[in-house]
Each structure stands twice: as structure tokens, then as C-alpha cells.
Scaffold this motif. Structure first.
Motif, PDB file in Angstrom:
ATOM      1  N   GLN A  17      47.430  28.875  36.758  1.00  0.00           N
ATOM      2  CA  GLN A  17      48.895  28.914  36.726  1.00  0.00           C
ATOM      3  C   GLN A  17      49.389  30.007  35.793  1.00  0.00           C
ATOM      4  N   GLN A  18      48.737  30.169  34.659  1.00  0.00           N
ATOM      5  CA  GLN A  18      49.136  31.212  33.716  1.00  0.00           C
ATOM      6  C   GLN A  18      48.904  32.602  34.308  1.00  0.00           C
ATOM      7  N   LEU A  19      47.784  32.792  34.969  1.00  0.00           N
ATOM      8  CA  LEU A  19      47.485  34.086  35.589  1.00  0.00           C
ATOM      9  C   LEU A  19      48.464  34.398  36.718  1.00  0.00           C
ATOM     10  N   VAL A  20      48.807  33.386  37.505  1.00  0.00           N
ATOM     11  CA  VAL A  20      49.764  33.575  38.594  1.00  0.00           C
ATOM     12  C   VAL A  20      51.147  33.874  38.030  1.00  0.00           C
ATOM     13  N   ALA A  21      51.554  33.137  37.009  1.00  0.00           N
ATOM     14  CA  ALA A  21      52.883  33.316  36.421  1.00  0.00           C
ATOM     15  C   ALA A  21      53.061  34.706  35.835  1.00  0.00           C
ATOM     16  N   ASN A  22      51.983  35.303  35.362  1.00  0.00           N
ATOM     17  CA  ASN A  22      52.070  36.632  34.760  1.00  0.00           C
ATOM     18  C   ASN A  22      51.734  37.742  35.755  1.00  0.00           C
ATOM     19  N   GLY A  23      51.546  37.389  37.016  1.00  0.00           N
ATOM     20  CA  GLY A  23      51.334  38.382  38.061  1.00  0.00           C
ATOM     21  C   GLY A  23      49.956  39.007  38.068  1.00  0.00           C
ATOM     22  N   ILE A  24      49.000  38.385  37.422  1.00  0.00           N
ATOM     23  CA  ILE A  24      47.643  38.935  37.378  1.00  0.00           C
ATOM     24  C   ILE A  24      46.906  38.659  38.682  1.00  0.00           C
ATOM     25  N   VAL A  25      47.104  37.494  39.247  1.00  0.00           N
ATOM     26  CA  VAL A  25      46.467  37.121  40.508  1.00  0.00           C
ATOM     27  C   VAL A  25      47.531  36.624  41.483  1.00  0.00           C
ATOM     28  N   ASP A  26      47.196  36.659  42.754  1.00  0.00           N
ATOM     29  CA  ASP A  26      48.089  36.175  43.797  1.00  0.00           C
ATOM     30  C   ASP A  26      47.919  34.666  43.943  1.00  0.00           C
ATOM     31  N   LYS A  27      49.024  33.943  44.066  1.00  0.00           N
ATOM     32  CA  LYS A  27      48.917  32.486  44.131  1.00  0.00           C
ATOM     33  C   LYS A  27      48.298  32.007  45.439  1.00  0.00           C
ATOM     34  N   ASP A  28      48.230  32.861  46.433  1.00  0.00           N
ATOM     35  CA  ASP A  28      47.615  32.487  47.712  1.00  0.00           C
ATOM     36  C   ASP A  28      46.119  32.769  47.748  1.00  0.00           C
ATOM     37  N   ASP A  29      45.557  33.238  46.664  1.00  0.00           N
ATOM     38  CA  ASP A  29      44.129  33.564  46.577  1.00  0.00           C
ATOM     39  C   ASP A  29      43.325  32.280  46.429  1.00  0.00           C
ATOM     40  N   GLN A  30      42.758  31.809  47.531  1.00  0.00           N
ATOM     41  CA  GLN A  30      42.013  30.547  47.519  1.00  0.00           C
ATOM     42  C   GLN A  30      40.639  30.702  46.868  1.00  0.00           C
ATOM     43  N   ASP A  31      40.107  31.930  46.838  1.00  0.00           N
ATOM     44  CA  ASP A  31      38.808  32.158  46.195  1.00  0.00           C
ATOM     45  C   ASP A  31      38.886  31.884  44.701  1.00  0.00           C
ATOM     46  N   LEU A  32      40.063  32.026  44.153  1.00  0.00           N
ATOM     47  CA  LEU A  32      40.248  31.797  42.726  1.00  0.00           C
ATOM     48  C   LEU A  32      39.914  30.356  42.341  1.00  0.00           C
ATOM     49  N   TYR A  33      40.253  29.412  43.213  1.00  0.00           N
ATOM     50  CA  TYR A  33      39.989  28.004  42.932  1.00  0.00           C
ATOM     51  C   TYR A  33      38.505  27.657  43.064  1.00  0.00           C
ATOM     52  N   ASN A  34      37.735  28.529  43.696  1.00  0.00           N
ATOM     53  CA  ASN A  34      36.294  28.301  43.845  1.00  0.00           C
ATOM     54  C   ASN A  34      35.475  28.967  42.747  1.00  0.00           C
ATOM     55  N   LYS A  35      36.125  29.782  41.923  1.00  0.00           N
ATOM     56  CA  LYS A  35      35.423  30.445  40.820  1.00  0.00           C
ATOM     57  C   LYS A  35      35.043  29.427  39.754  1.00  0.00           C
ATOM     58  N   PRO A  36      33.941  29.675  39.062  1.00  0.00           N
ATOM     59  CA  PRO A  36      33.626  28.810  37.912  1.00  0.00           C
ATOM     60  C   PRO A  36      34.626  29.052  36.788  1.00  0.00           C
ATOM     61  N   CYS A  48      44.994  38.368  28.016  1.00  0.00           N
ATOM     62  CA  CYS A  48      45.540  38.183  26.672  1.00  0.00           C
ATOM     63  C   CYS A  48      45.340  39.421  25.805  1.00  0.00           C
ATOM     64  N   VAL A  49      44.178  40.046  25.900  1.00  0.00           N
ATOM     65  CA  VAL A  49      43.899  41.253  25.111  1.00  0.00           C
ATOM     66  C   VAL A  49      44.835  42.378  25.537  1.00  0.00           C
ATOM     67  N   GLU A  50      45.006  42.562  26.839  1.00  0.00           N
ATOM     68  CA  GLU A  50      45.901  43.612  27.332  1.00  0.00           C
ATOM     69  C   GLU A  50      47.345  43.325  26.934  1.00  0.00           C
ATOM     70  N   PHE A  51      47.740  42.069  26.985  1.00  0.00           N
ATOM     71  CA  PHE A  51      49.103  41.689  26.617  1.00  0.00           C
ATOM     72  C   PHE A  51      49.360  41.981  25.149  1.00  0.00           C
ATOM     73  N   GLU A  52      48.380  41.676  24.295  1.00  0.00           N
ATOM     74  CA  GLU A  52      48.531  41.954  22.865  1.00  0.00           C
ATOM     75  C   GLU A  52      48.646  43.448  22.595  1.00  0.00           C
ATOM     76  N   LYS A  53      47.875  44.253  23.303  1.00  0.00           N
ATOM     77  CA  LYS A  53      47.939  45.704  23.114  1.00  0.00           C
ATOM     78  C   LYS A  53      49.309  46.251  23.499  1.00  0.00           C
ATOM     79  N   GLN A  54      49.873  45.713  24.564  1.00  0.00           N
ATOM     80  CA  GLN A  54      51.155  46.218  25.050  1.00  0.00           C
ATOM     81  C   GLN A  54      52.323  45.763  24.193  1.00  0.00           C
ATOM     82  N   SER A  55      52.246  44.572  23.654  1.00  0.00           N
ATOM     83  CA  SER A  55      53.411  44.035  22.959  1.00  0.00           C
ATOM     84  C   SER A  55      53.166  43.833  21.468  1.00  0.00           C
ATOM     85  N   ALA A  56      52.222  44.540  20.928  1.00  0.00           N
ATOM     86  CA  ALA A  56      51.937  44.383  19.502  1.00  0.00           C
ATOM     87  C   ALA A  56      53.097  44.920  18.683  1.00  0.00           C
TER      88      ALA A  56
END
Length: 74
Positions: A17-36, A48-56
Motif C-alpha cells: 500500500q505504501q509503495l502504491v500510494a507513492n507511485g513506485i508500483v502499479d496497484k494492478d501488478d498482481q506479481d507484487l502480491y506473489n513476491k516474498p 525510503c533512501v531515495e525519498f530521504e535524498k530528495q527531501s533532506a
């Protein structure tokens, strides 16, 4: 140990949900739910690392010079 499996699934859903909300992944990506969860955590950590670099926030020192000393309150 069903409670442990349930906790892991809740964590996966939260991270997705966090990745989808921030536009990192598509919410229709069903393979995402099968990932470990380890791969999802890795993707989230990269985000998180990229976000910190951009908004530090850059802190600077501000030290105004006073011309005369003000009397202190006692």
C-alpha cells in the motif's frame, strides 16, 4: 503459528500500500502480491533512501551579531 503468517501478510499488504500510494508500483501488478516479503522490504527500503535524498532538509547555522548587549532579567 498461524499468527506469524498473518502478521507477515499484514506487513506485506502495508508495504505494498505504501509503495502504491507513492507511485513506485502499479496497484494492478498482481506479481507484487506473489513476491516474498524480503523483496518487498528491499523495494520499500530503496524508496525510503531515495525519498530521504530528495527531501533532506539542509540545516544552516544562523548567528546574528548583536551590536549591544541587552541586560538580562534576574
Amino acid at each position: 503459528m498461524a499468527f506469524l503468517r498473518e502478521a507477515v501478510e499484514k506487513q506485506k499488504v502495508y508495504l505494498i500500500q505504501q509503495l502504491v500510494a507513492n507511485g513506485i508500483v502499479d496497484k494492478d501488478d498482481q506479481d507484487l502480491y506473489n513476491k516474498p516479503i524480503s523483496e518487498i522490504v528491499h523495494d520499500y527500503e530503496k524508496f525510503c533512501v531515495e525519498f530521504e535524498k530528495q527531501s533532506a532538509m539542509k540545516f544552516t547555522r544562523f548567528n546574528p551579531k548583536k551590536d549591544k548587549e541587552e541586560p538580562g532579567l534576574h
